[in-house]
Design a protein around this motif. Structure first.
Motif, mmCIF file in Angstrom:
data_model
loop_
_atom_site.group_PDB
_atom_site.id
_atom_site.type_symbol
_atom_site.label_atom_id
_atom_site.label_comp_id
_atom_site.label_asym_id
_atom_site.label_seq_id
_atom_site.Cartn_x
_atom_site.Cartn_y
_atom_site.Cartn_z
ATOM 1 N N THR A 6 103.698 -51.127 -62.534
ATOM 2 C CA THR A 6 102.508 -51.876 -62.094
ATOM 3 C C THR A 6 101.628 -52.272 -63.267
ATOM 4 O OG1 THR A 6 102.459 -50.822 -59.914
ATOM 5 C CG2 THR A 6 100.388 -51.746 -60.726
ATOM 6 N N LEU A 7 101.336 -51.312 -64.136
ATOM 7 C CA LEU A 7 100.460 -51.608 -65.267
ATOM 8 C C LEU A 7 101.125 -52.548 -66.268
ATOM 9 C CD1 LEU A 7 98.763 -48.141 -65.893
ATOM 10 C CD2 LEU A 7 97.954 -50.078 -64.537
ATOM 11 N N GLY A 8 102.443 -52.485 -66.362
ATOM 12 C CA GLY A 8 103.163 -53.418 -67.223
ATOM 13 C C GLY A 8 103.069 -54.843 -66.700
ATOM 14 N N LEU A 9 103.272 -55.014 -65.395
ATOM 15 C CA LEU A 9 103.129 -56.339 -64.789
ATOM 16 C C LEU A 9 101.707 -56.860 -64.935
ATOM 17 C CD1 LEU A 9 105.166 -55.836 -61.490
ATOM 18 C CD2 LEU A 9 105.812 -57.251 -63.435
ATOM 19 N N TYR A 10 100.749 -55.964 -64.749
ATOM 20 C CA TYR A 10 99.322 -56.300 -64.839
ATOM 21 C C TYR A 10 98.991 -56.826 -66.234
ATOM 22 C CZ TYR A 10 94.379 -55.453 -63.478
ATOM 23 O OH TYR A 10 93.049 -55.574 -63.146
ATOM 24 N N LEU A 11 99.447 -56.128 -67.259
ATOM 25 C CA LEU A 11 99.189 -56.534 -68.634
ATOM 26 C C LEU A 11 99.935 -57.826 -68.975
ATOM 27 C CD1 LEU A 11 98.083 -56.188 -71.477
ATOM 28 C CD2 LEU A 11 99.908 -54.528 -71.935
ATOM 29 N N GLY A 12 101.157 -57.929 -68.527
ATOM 30 C CA GLY A 12 101.934 -59.137 -68.791
ATOM 31 C C GLY A 12 101.296 -60.366 -68.174
ATOM 32 N N TRP A 13 100.872 -60.247 -66.926
ATOM 33 C CA TRP A 13 100.208 -61.360 -66.235
ATOM 34 C C TRP A 13 98.913 -61.736 -66.946
ATOM 35 C CZ3 TRP A 13 95.311 -61.307 -64.091
ATOM 36 C CH2 TRP A 13 94.949 -62.450 -63.360
ATOM 37 N N THR A 14 98.142 -60.735 -67.333
ATOM 38 C CA THR A 14 96.863 -60.993 -67.992
ATOM 39 C C THR A 14 97.056 -61.660 -69.350
ATOM 40 O OG1 THR A 14 95.886 -59.061 -66.890
ATOM 41 C CG2 THR A 14 94.696 -59.939 -68.789
ATOM 42 N N SER A 15 98.100 -61.256 -70.066
ATOM 43 C CA SER A 15 98.371 -61.834 -71.382
ATOM 44 C C SER A 15 98.575 -63.341 -71.303
ATOM 45 C CB SER A 15 99.612 -61.178 -72.006
ATOM 46 O OG SER A 15 99.425 -59.799 -72.188
ATOM 47 N N VAL A 16 99.296 -63.782 -70.273
ATOM 48 C CA VAL A 16 99.531 -65.216 -70.097
ATOM 49 C C VAL A 16 98.294 -65.893 -69.519
ATOM 50 C CG1 VAL A 16 100.962 -66.947 -68.947
ATOM 51 C CG2 VAL A 16 102.004 -64.842 -69.817
#
Length: 199
Positions: free
Chosen positions: A87-97
């Motif tokens: 979850t936190l990986g997806l969250y960070l990945g989405w935020t990065s873009v």
């Protein structure tokens, strides 16, 4: 992603997790990120784009801090790996873009003309930065696939969007596709190497 955050919240409340040092170190950071996420959504809806840039940058910093914390240790079970790390990986990945898209929208609204440079040059430059950051996170996070997948997913949508007739930009589309492949490739390579080293 929001379903994952709901699952993460429930996971944090479980009696078995109340004394888990890994979870205790993440709880308040993720709570702050949720507040910032809500503030970002409200600022965008209100049309305060410059404010939204400040908020999403703060969100990004918060999620990077969480990433650095949970990357220091392995999940205790596959459930934790999915609910927390995933979850936190997806969250960070989405935020990065999303940071890139948010800054681009704010600059356009402010009338930024790119110092005379073509928009494609700025787009490709930003995508290079995203690729470098994504590769660095893949290395630091020992090849966490959820994070890389989220970044690649966002980049893939940029590729699709810039391939459409209305907003066609061949250099941007190619750069986004290459960046997505590099980030995913780095994560898979690091992940494979990490797995082999643990055997």
């Amino acid at each position: 992603m929001y379903t994952g955050l709901a699952a993460f919240t429930v996971w944090q409340w479980l009696p078995s997790q109340r004394t888990n040092p890994r979870q205790r170190s993440l709880g308040w950071i993720v709570a702050v990120s949720m507040i910032l996420n809500a503030a970002w959504i409200l600022s965008v809806q209100a049309g305060f784009l410059l404010v939204s840039v400040v908020v999403i940058l703060a969100l990004l910093v918060t999620l990077v801090l969480a990433f650095l914390r949970y990357s220091q240790s392995r999940a205790g079970s596959w459930v934790e790996a999915v609910v927390v790390d995933g979850t936190l990986g997806l969250y960070l990945g989405w935020t990065s873009v999303a940071v890139c898209a948010n800054i681009a929208a704010a600059l356009k609204a402010a009338g930024f003309e790119g110092f005379g440079l073509r928009p494609e040059i700025w787009s490709v430059g930003v995508l290079v930065v995203v690729a470098v950051v994504g590769i660095a996170l893949a290395i630091k996070g020992h090849g966490r696939l959820a994070l890389a997948a989220a970044i690649a997913w966002g980049l893939a949508w940029i590729t699709v969007g810039r391939s459409a007739d209305a907003s066609e930009s061949f250099p941007t589309a190619i750069a986004a596709a290459v960046a997505a492949a590099l980030v995913l490739g780095a994560a898979i390579t690091v992940r494979t190497r990490t797995v082999l080293e643990r055997r």
